[in-house]
Design a protein around this motif. Structure first.
Motif, PDB file in Angstrom:
ATOM      1  N   VAL A 128     -14.888  60.104 -37.841  1.00 35.84           N
ATOM      2  CA  VAL A 128     -15.506  59.168 -38.108  1.00 35.84           C
ATOM      3  C   VAL A 128     -14.772  57.809 -38.868  1.00 35.84           C
ATOM      4  CG1 VAL A 128     -17.538  58.008 -38.846  1.00 35.84           C
ATOM      5  CG2 VAL A 128     -17.732  60.111 -37.952  1.00 35.84           C
ATOM      6  N   VAL A 129     -14.585  56.708 -38.106  1.00 38.17           N
ATOM      7  CA  VAL A 129     -14.148  55.514 -38.700  1.00 38.17           C
ATOM      8  C   VAL A 129     -15.058  54.712 -39.443  1.00 38.17           C
ATOM      9  CG1 VAL A 129     -12.987  53.514 -38.251  1.00 38.17           C
ATOM     10  CG2 VAL A 129     -12.436  55.342 -36.878  1.00 38.17           C
ATOM     11  N   GLY A 130     -16.439  54.688 -38.793  1.00 40.29           N
ATOM     12  CA  GLY A 130     -17.297  53.812 -39.566  1.00 40.29           C
ATOM     13  C   GLY A 130     -18.685  53.962 -38.787  1.00 40.29           C
ATOM     14  N   VAL A 131     -19.982  53.927 -39.412  1.00 41.76           N
ATOM     15  CA  VAL A 131     -21.220  54.108 -39.032  1.00 41.76           C
ATOM     16  C   VAL A 131     -21.834  52.517 -39.450  1.00 41.76           C
ATOM     17  CG1 VAL A 131     -23.553  54.709 -38.748  1.00 41.76           C
ATOM     18  CG2 VAL A 131     -21.557  56.345 -38.704  1.00 41.76           C
ATOM     19  N   TYR A 132     -22.051  51.608 -38.521  1.00 43.37           N
ATOM     20  CA  TYR A 132     -22.462  50.285 -38.801  1.00 43.37           C
ATOM     21  C   TYR A 132     -24.000  50.014 -38.309  1.00 43.37           C
ATOM     22  CZ  TYR A 132     -17.495  50.210 -39.046  1.00 43.37           C
ATOM     23  OH  TYR A 132     -16.142  50.294 -39.590  1.00 43.37           O
ATOM     24  N   MET A 133     -24.744  49.851 -39.254  1.00 40.41           N
ATOM     25  CA  MET A 133     -26.149  49.391 -38.863  1.00 40.41           C
ATOM     26  C   MET A 133     -26.173  47.844 -38.505  1.00 40.41           C
ATOM     27  SD  MET A 133     -27.652  52.450 -39.112  1.00 40.41           S
ATOM     28  CE  MET A 133     -29.307  51.535 -38.968  1.00 40.41           C
ATOM     29  N   ILE A 134     -26.692  47.916 -37.245  1.00 39.27           N
ATOM     30  CA  ILE A 134     -27.103  46.322 -36.653  1.00 39.27           C
ATOM     31  C   ILE A 134     -28.271  46.055 -36.859  1.00 39.27           C
ATOM     32  CG2 ILE A 134     -26.857  45.102 -34.534  1.00 39.27           C
ATOM     33  CD1 ILE A 134     -25.024  47.297 -33.495  1.00 39.27           C
ATOM     34  N   THR A 135     -29.295  46.676 -36.814  1.00 40.05           N
ATOM     35  CA  THR A 135     -30.614  46.615 -37.130  1.00 40.05           C
ATOM     36  C   THR A 135     -31.175  48.121 -37.616  1.00 40.05           C
ATOM     37  OG1 THR A 135     -31.670  47.114 -35.175  1.00 40.05           O
ATOM     38  CG2 THR A 135     -31.005  44.849 -35.137  1.00 40.05           C
ATOM     39  N   GLU A 136     -32.511  47.798 -37.851  1.00 38.47           N
ATOM     40  CA  GLU A 136     -33.022  49.319 -38.336  1.00 38.47           C
ATOM     41  C   GLU A 136     -33.362  50.231 -37.333  1.00 38.47           C
ATOM     42  OE1 GLU A 136     -37.189  48.497 -39.795  1.00 38.47           O
ATOM     43  OE2 GLU A 136     -36.261  47.445 -41.618  1.00 38.47           O
ATOM     44  N   LYS A 161     -26.620  59.072 -37.632  1.00 34.94           N
ATOM     45  CA  LYS A 161     -26.860  57.935 -38.525  1.00 34.94           C
ATOM     46  C   LYS A 161     -26.323  58.383 -39.882  1.00 34.94           C
ATOM     47  CE  LYS A 161     -30.697  55.298 -40.755  1.00 34.94           C
ATOM     48  NZ  LYS A 161     -32.092  55.203 -40.616  1.00 34.94           N
ATOM     49  N   ALA A 162     -26.280  59.523 -40.370  1.00 31.78           N
ATOM     50  CA  ALA A 162     -25.860  59.988 -41.519  1.00 31.78           C
ATOM     51  C   ALA A 162     -24.391  60.314 -41.830  1.00 31.78           C
ATOM     52  CB  ALA A 162     -26.586  61.440 -41.987  1.00 31.78           C
ATOM     53  N   LEU A 163     -23.704  60.166 -40.559  1.00 35.90           N
ATOM     54  CA  LEU A 163     -22.294  60.277 -40.930  1.00 35.90           C
ATOM     55  C   LEU A 163     -21.653  59.453 -41.854  1.00 35.90           C
ATOM     56  CD1 LEU A 163     -21.402  61.124 -36.946  1.00 35.90           C
ATOM     57  CD2 LEU A 163     -21.383  62.635 -38.818  1.00 35.90           C
ATOM     58  N   LYS A 164     -20.620  59.840 -42.307  1.00 30.34           N
ATOM     59  CA  LYS A 164     -19.747  58.891 -43.282  1.00 30.34           C
ATOM     60  C   LYS A 164     -18.188  58.890 -42.773  1.00 30.34           C
ATOM     61  CE  LYS A 164     -22.938  57.858 -46.297  1.00 30.34           C
ATOM     62  NZ  LYS A 164     -24.143  58.596 -45.781  1.00 30.34           N
ATOM     63  N   PRO A 165     -17.333  57.939 -43.145  1.00 32.25           N
ATOM     64  CA  PRO A 165     -15.915  57.937 -42.629  1.00 32.25           C
ATOM     65  C   PRO A 165     -15.345  59.324 -43.213  1.00 32.25           C
ATOM     66  CG  PRO A 165     -16.685  55.703 -43.343  1.00 32.25           C
ATOM     67  CD  PRO A 165     -17.825  56.872 -43.663  1.00 32.25           C
ATOM     68  N   GLY A 166     -14.781  59.846 -42.082  1.00 29.84           N
ATOM     69  CA  GLY A 166     -13.787  61.121 -42.640  1.00 29.84           C
ATOM     70  C   GLY A 166     -14.849  62.072 -42.111  1.00 29.84           C
ATOM     71  N   ASP A 167     -16.148  62.061 -41.820  1.00 30.97           N
ATOM     72  CA  ASP A 167     -16.815  63.217 -41.011  1.00 30.97           C
ATOM     73  C   ASP A 167     -16.149  63.317 -39.707  1.00 30.97           C
ATOM     74  OD1 ASP A 167     -18.248  63.532 -43.329  1.00 30.97           O
ATOM     75  OD2 ASP A 167     -20.008  62.521 -42.628  1.00 30.97           O
ATOM     76  N   THR A 168     -16.532  64.410 -38.845  1.00 31.07           N
ATOM     77  CA  THR A 168     -16.244  64.517 -37.429  1.00 31.07           C
ATOM     78  C   THR A 168     -17.474  64.731 -36.767  1.00 31.07           C
ATOM     79  OG1 THR A 168     -16.152  66.884 -37.829  1.00 31.07           O
ATOM     80  CG2 THR A 168     -14.168  65.551 -37.949  1.00 31.07           C
TER      81      THR A 168
END
Length: 270
Positions: free
Chosen positions: A49-57, A118-125
């Motif tokens: 994962v590079v990033g998870v970006y919330m656009i709206t809820e 949604k719960a992923l963080k950078p570095g997760d797969t």
């Protein structure tokens, strides 16, 4: 997610961020299955994962390292926690030459896969299947064409415009509920003639209404093709309006991403 691409008047297999079972579609266009289903490959690999970006809820962008994955604009992949975990298909929003894989994801309440994503963080797969798909809007087409999307149905059109900027569609009609839902609108406006419709927010600078209401504003060209992606009822209405204006059914291609009727099954493609 379930795939439902096809030509207007013919059925397909369902694809998209919908909420329905595989093989279904709108009652009018996709009530029966037509053609041979593609087979989803069990092959795949883990992508960081590079990033998870919330656009709206209820809307997010997931960005993964690509690792050389080859795909065509309009393809989708199965995303999951692992090769034997619950998986859902999502349309790739990246360009075919981009360094990363991008996905526009509509969050499903209590959805098993979207909760994981949604719960992923950078570095997760994330486990990503081999790409598959039947809906490749505009690719290799030697004729004028236009895109019509609602919601996350914009993903395959973003992929195309990022992949083939030298061969832009004549129009891109994009319908959302609120202006902040129109992810990628600024980018699309730089690459094609974007016509944005916002149905639940009145603003002086944006058309207020449904994307179907924009169809009369399109200047039709000889042999023009239309690619529709998103809500099933939108696809039905747009196709009817295009046919009423003389567009042949064979020139209207679609992929259902979600259905107007709620369903308990999670299927959040794109």
């Amino acid at each position: 997610m379930n795939c439902s691409p096809g030509i207007h008047g013919q059925a397909g297999t369902m694809h998209g961020g919908c909420g329905c079972n595989c093989g279904c579609g709108s009652k009018k266009r996709t009530g029966q299955e037509g053609g041979k289903k593609g087979e989803l490959s069990s092959s795949g690999r883990f992508h960081p994962v590079v990033g998870v970006y919330m656009i709206t809820e209820t809307l997010m962008e997931l960005v993964l390292k690509r690792y050389g994955l080859n795909f065509e604009a309009g393809d989708c992949v199965m995303l999951s926690a692992g090769p034997y975990a619950q998986a859902r298909p999502y349309s790739i929003a990246s360009g075919i030459h981009d360094d990363h894989l991008r996905f526009l994801i509509r969050l499903v309440p209590e959805g098993q896969v979207t909760s994981f994503l949604k719960a992923l963080k950078p570095g997760d797969t994330v486990f990503v299947s081999a790409p598959f798909g039947w809906f490749h809007p505009g690719v290799g087409l030697d004729a004028p064409f236009a895109f019509v999307a609602t919601g996350t149905g914009i993903a395959p059109f973003l992929s195309y415009c990022r992949s083939y900027p030298e061969r832009a569609p004549e129009y891109c009609l994009y319908g959302v509920r609120h202006l902040h839902d129109a992810w990628g609108a600024d980018e699309l406006a730089r690459k094609t003639r974007l016509m944005l419709a916002v149905s639940r927010e009145k603003r002086a600078d944006v058309f207020y209404g449904r994307v179907t209401d924009l169809i009369p504003q399109i200047e039709l060209q000889t042999g023009m093709h239309f690619f529709l992606c998103g809500l099933d009822t939108m696809i039905d209405e747009v196709a009817d309006r295009l046919e009423a204006r003389g567009v042949p059914a064979a020139n209207i291609h679609w992929e259902v991403f979600f259905h107007a009727q709620p369903n308990q099954n999670e299927a959040n493609c794109s």
